[in-house]
Design an enzyme around this catalytic site. Structure first.
Site, PDB file in Angstrom:
ATOM      1  N   GLY A  36      43.303  36.862  32.430  1.00 18.77           N
ATOM      2  CA  GLY A  36      44.286  37.066  33.494  1.00 18.77           C
ATOM      3  C   GLY A  36      43.734  37.576  34.804  1.00 18.77           C
ATOM      4  O   GLY A  36      44.507  37.994  35.673  1.00 18.77           O
ATOM      5  N   ASP A  63      40.222  39.956  30.122  1.00 21.39           N
ATOM      6  CA  ASP A  63      39.262  39.110  30.831  1.00 21.39           C
ATOM      7  C   ASP A  63      37.868  39.635  30.509  1.00 21.39           C
ATOM      8  O   ASP A  63      37.716  40.631  29.790  1.00 21.39           O
ATOM      9  CB  ASP A  63      39.512  39.083  32.340  1.00 21.39           C
ATOM     10  CG  ASP A  63      39.161  37.726  32.947  1.00 21.39           C
ATOM     11  OD1 ASP A  63      38.027  37.253  32.709  1.00 21.39           O
ATOM     12  OD2 ASP A  63      40.000  37.145  33.650  1.00 21.39           O
ATOM     13  N   HIS A  82      42.681  24.234  32.791  1.00 23.15           N
ATOM     14  CA  HIS A  82      42.251  23.207  33.751  1.00 23.15           C
ATOM     15  C   HIS A  82      40.798  23.399  34.187  1.00 23.15           C
ATOM     16  O   HIS A  82      40.223  22.522  34.821  1.00 23.15           O
ATOM     17  CB  HIS A  82      43.192  23.139  34.953  1.00 23.15           C
ATOM     18  CG  HIS A  82      43.024  24.215  35.972  1.00 23.15           C
ATOM     19  ND1 HIS A  82      43.530  24.113  37.245  1.00 23.15           N
ATOM     20  CD2 HIS A  82      42.418  25.434  35.918  1.00 23.15           C
ATOM     21  CE1 HIS A  82      43.246  25.199  37.939  1.00 23.15           C
ATOM     22  NE2 HIS A  82      42.568  26.020  37.148  1.00 23.15           N
ATOM     23  N   ASP A 141      36.354  37.800  25.666  1.00 22.88           N
ATOM     24  CA  ASP A 141      35.894  36.443  25.945  1.00 22.88           C
ATOM     25  C   ASP A 141      36.739  35.492  25.110  1.00 22.88           C
ATOM     26  O   ASP A 141      36.740  35.568  23.877  1.00 22.88           O
ATOM     27  CB  ASP A 141      34.411  36.316  25.565  1.00 22.88           C
ATOM     28  CG  ASP A 141      33.843  34.922  25.799  1.00 22.88           C
ATOM     29  OD1 ASP A 141      34.627  33.982  26.037  1.00 22.88           O
ATOM     30  OD2 ASP A 141      32.610  34.769  25.721  1.00 22.88           O
ATOM     31  N   PHE A 142      37.475  34.609  25.774  1.00 23.34           N
ATOM     32  CA  PHE A 142      38.427  33.769  25.037  1.00 23.34           C
ATOM     33  C   PHE A 142      37.786  32.755  24.091  1.00 23.34           C
ATOM     34  O   PHE A 142      38.479  32.092  23.331  1.00 23.34           O
ATOM     35  CB  PHE A 142      39.413  33.065  25.973  1.00 23.34           C
ATOM     36  CG  PHE A 142      38.796  32.278  27.110  1.00 23.34           C
ATOM     37  CD1 PHE A 142      37.765  31.388  26.911  1.00 23.34           C
ATOM     38  CD2 PHE A 142      39.286  32.423  28.406  1.00 23.34           C
ATOM     39  CE1 PHE A 142      37.219  30.651  27.949  1.00 23.34           C
ATOM     40  CE2 PHE A 142      38.749  31.694  29.456  1.00 23.34           C
ATOM     41  CZ  PHE A 142      37.723  30.809  29.228  1.00 23.34           C
TER      42      PHE A 142
END
Length: 414
Positions: A254, A278, A319, A299-300
């Site tokens: 975010g 984040d 994206h 970390d996603f």
């Protein structure tokens, strides 16, 4: 048999015959501006652009694209870099200001500054009040704001060669659609082996500007949690765990917290808790958001530490990545979701099948040239989320009437 065009075509207006109809449509729209709001204003912008294109000649358009616009970018980036627009605002937003008086405090050669400001003025972004004397427009005043000026420093000054040299990258890749996040036009243009443009921008000292731009480009748009887009109370609050420690919304990647802070402002009495996630380098820069929002380094691409949240939210994250990486990101979230309870909310552009909005197509080219990624159509979203073996399904696309505002793509476990 091929047909050669007469060169005179390039020096004649594109379509003067269309001008009367465009003017009629413009005037009709303008008469409803007060009641039509932002949607009408956006339609007027498109009509104004159509009018300009109809009256310009191809030659004039070519000169604008290859001379005027690059020159304007060079002048603005330099102005942002040296603090020109901040100084002009400090001196007085409606005060005529001489180049000679601005050059000294900025430490810039007055001849150089005069040439740059003259072109900014010629392009409509300063008001000339005398020889080498200008006052700012609303646009140039806004360049004193970091969230507006940062895009010039980061996207143009930092990684601007990527789209300019995109044709060279395509030539070397046999004109294939870019899908490899580790091999992008940015990597080629800047001869870097860093993972992506975000890491590259941080490496050259433009991390703060990048974060500011992330908050700047969404200014003036409705937030995802606005009732005109997504019915938060009905879909999230109803049935949510009322415990103060129960995670309500996890804002994944975010950034500096613009979205989660807007959510808090809109719904101060929400149930549960709000979490902003984040990378550590970003979380460490978070300032000024509501203190009740929990800050969490994450970390996603790794396991999601918050299990069973009511909603996992991502804004303009997917994206940035081609489909294979998106699948990894989504799988981590799907693994953390609670069946029948958790929602995945993706706030992203959904490109229309026809009549695509220019901000959507511009974003698509930006993603392609910098990240080998893309903006997606509705069909592509279904394919990504439901066709990748993730056990996820799209329940609804929540759309806004304004064409520049993203959709909320609501997903649940299948």
């Amino acid at each position: 048999m091929s047909q050669e065009l007469d060169l005179s075509l390039a020096t004649r207006p594109n379509n003067t015959a269309a001008v009367p109809a465009i003017l009629d449509e413009f005037n009709s729209l303008y008469s409803t501006l007060e009641t039509g709001g932002e949607a009408t204003r956006h339609a007027l912008v498109l009509k104004a652009r159509s009018l300009l294109h109809a009256l310009q000649s191809p030659r004039e358009q070519m000169i604008q694209h290859t001379w005027a616009d690059p020159g304007l970018n060079a002048a603005i980036i330099t102005g942002v870099d040296v603090g020109l627009f901040k100084l002009m605002v400090k001196n007085g937003v409606d005060t005529p200001q001489k180049v000679s008086n601005l050059a000294g405090p900025l430490g810039v050669d007055p001849v150089l500054l005069g040439r740059l400001m003259r072109h900014i003025c010629a392009m409509g972004h300063l008001v000339e009040t005398g020889p080498d004397e200008y006052k700012p427009t609303n646009f140039s005043k806004s360049l004193s704001l970091d969230v507006i000026s940062a895009g010039y420093s980061a996207l143009l000054g930092g990684i601007g060669r990527s789209p300019i040299e995109f044709n060279k990258f395509l030539r070397d890749t046999n004109y294939q659609n870019p899908v490899d996040a580790a091999h992008t036009a940015m990597h080629s243009a800047y001869n870097t082996d860093l993972p992506n443009c975000f890491e590259y921008l941080r490496s050259v000292g433009l991390g703060p500007q990048t974060n500011n731009h992330m908050g700047g480009y969404r200014q003036g748009r409705l937030p995802w949690s606005h009732p005109e887009i997504y019915p938060v109370a009905e879909t999230l609050f109803a049935g949510a765990d009322p415990s103060p420690d129960a995670p309500l919304v996890v804002d994944v990647a975010g950034g500096l917290g613009h979205d989660i802070n807007e959510f808090k402002a809109l719904y101060p009495n929400h149930p549960g808790k709000l979490i902003l996630q984040d990378l550590p380098v970003v979380i460490n820069d978070v300032k000024g958001i509501d203190p009740s929002i929990e800050l969490m380094s994450h970390d996603f691409l790794t396991e999601q530490p918050v299990k069973g949240a009511r909603a996992y939210f991502m804004h303009s994250i997917l994206h940035d990545w081609p489909d294979d990486v998106c699948t990894q990101i989504l799988s981590r979230l799907a693994d953390a979701m609670k069946p029948g309870y958790s929602k995945l909310l993706i706030f992203e552009c959904v490109i229309a099948r026809t009549g695509a909005h220019w901000e959507a197509t511009a974003g698509d080219i930006l993603m392609m040239t910098q990240l080998s990624a893309l903006e997606r159509t509705e069909d592509h979203w279904h394919k990504l989320i439901e066709g990748s073996g993730l056990n996820l399904k799209i329940t609804k696309f929540w759309k806004c009437a304004r064409p520049d505002v993203e959709n909320v793509i609501e997903c649940e476990l299948a």
